[in-house]
Design an enzyme around this catalytic site. Structure first.
Site, PDB file in Angstrom:
ATOM      1  N   ALA A  31       0.852  -1.202   0.000  1.00  0.00           N
ATOM      2  CA  ALA A  31       0.000   0.000   0.000  1.00  0.00           C
ATOM      3  C   ALA A  31       0.883   1.245   0.000  1.00  0.00           C
ATOM      4  CB  ALA A  31      -0.910  -0.021   1.217  1.00  0.00           C
ATOM      5  N   ASN A  32       0.269   2.423   0.049  1.00  0.00           N
ATOM      6  CA  ASN A  32       1.036   3.664   0.192  1.00  0.00           C
ATOM      7  C   ASN A  32       0.341   4.560   1.222  1.00  0.00           C
ATOM      8  OD1 ASN A  32      -0.856   5.531  -1.240  1.00  0.00           O
ATOM      9  ND2 ASN A  32      -0.419   4.132  -2.931  1.00  0.00           N
ATOM     10  N   ARG A  33       0.889   5.726   1.458  1.00  0.00           N
ATOM     11  CA  ARG A  33       0.436   6.552   2.581  1.00  0.00           C
ATOM     12  C   ARG A  33      -0.765   7.437   2.277  1.00  0.00           C
ATOM     13  NH1 ARG A  33       4.150   5.881   6.443  1.00  0.00           N
ATOM     14  NH2 ARG A  33       6.259   5.363   5.787  1.00  0.00           N
ATOM     15  N   SER A  34      -1.380   7.291   1.122  1.00  0.00           N
ATOM     16  CA  SER A  34      -2.543   8.138   0.818  1.00  0.00           C
ATOM     17  C   SER A  34      -3.714   7.820   1.743  1.00  0.00           C
ATOM     18  CB  SER A  34      -2.966   7.936  -0.637  1.00  0.00           C
ATOM     19  OG  SER A  34      -4.184   8.610  -0.866  1.00  0.00           O
ATOM     20  N   ALA A  98      -3.581   7.856  -5.352  1.00  0.00           N
ATOM     21  CA  ALA A  98      -2.193   7.409  -5.459  1.00  0.00           C
ATOM     22  C   ALA A  98      -2.229   5.961  -5.923  1.00  0.00           C
ATOM     23  CB  ALA A  98      -1.491   7.554  -4.120  1.00  0.00           C
TER      24      ALA A  98
END
Ligand code: PMT
Length: 217
Positions: A31-34, A98
């Site tokens: 995943a990412n930090r969005s 994102a």
């Protein structure tokens, strides 16, 4: 009511928000930090401007703005399918999600067992926005760019490459801007290389400027 206007009355607007989740096995993902805050703020402001809003979100922990239809997705491939289905019928797309640039080559059916080391093969995901740019007819396309350096130069390149009407570039290396905070500092970049820098402000205020800019487009 506070914040209401008719800037986008009768328009159909597709907004993407949040990060995608790329499965590794039934339990794990990349995943990412969005957080989805930027995209949800845009959806709210578009609805308050009188638009019919379709919000395609990756997994986020945020309430859906009143009057907005939400379409939850997990992976980049799922997000692309939903957005592609809507594309012909909307007046504009604002792509603040994102989207993961890579997915896992072979998603395991069962939980992967512990090993002393392991290698995960990643494959490039489709670029959703670039695809929309290629097939653009009547739609206005607004993209985002999260950069940590040379924000304007990379931004101008993205506007051309993805055939955008406007790009919202954020320098995510700055404090109180970008991922998972309630404020942002962005620069609008246009195809004629015009650049408009906004000071640091709440994501709700950034969203209002984006809606204003879209109405002008
Ligand atoms: O969600 P928040 O916590 O509020 O954070 C907001 C944000 C930082 C995520 C947001 O402001 C932002 O910058 N979103 C875009 C992040 C990004 O993926 O940038 P990019 O430079 O990698 O991608 C450029 C554009 O292409 C984006 O519009 C992106 O949605 C799109 N893209 C990217 C990859 C891909 N495979 N498909 C795409 O459509």
């Amino acid at each position: 009511e506070l914040g209401k206007n008719n800037l986008l009355a009768g328009k159909r607007i597709l907004v993407s928000a949040g990060g995608t989740q790329e499965a590794i096995d039934p339990i794990r993902y990349i995943a990412n930090r969005s957080s989805g805050k930027m995209g949800h703020a845009i959806a709210l402001k578009a609805a308050q401007a009188g638009a019919k809003v379709f919000l395609v979100s990756g997994p986020v922990n945020l309430p859906v703005p009143f009057g907005v239809g939400q379409f939850p997705v997990k992976t980049a491939v799922e997000m692309k399918e939903v957005i592609d289905d809507f594309y012909e019928s909307v007046d504009a797309v604002i792509m603040s999600a994102a989207v993961a640039d890579y997915g896992v080559a072979e998603v395991a059916d069962q939980k992967i067992k512990k090993q002393t080391s392991m290698t995960l093969e990643l494959v490039k995901n489709p670029d959703i926005l670039a695809g929309l740019g290629e097939r653009k007819t009547h739609q206005k396309l607004i993209g985002f760019a999260a950069e940590t350096q040379d924000v304007i130069a990379y931004g101008k390149e993205k506007v051309r490459k993805k055939n955008l009407d406007m790009l919202v570039a954020n320098d995510v290396s700055k404090e109180n801007a970008g991922f998972d905070v309630s404020t942002n500092e962005v620069t609008f970049i246009y195809p004629d290389d015009r650049v408009v820098h906004l000071s640091n402000m709440s994501k709700l205020d950034v969203a209002e400027h984006i809606i204003q800019a879209l109405a002008e487009l």
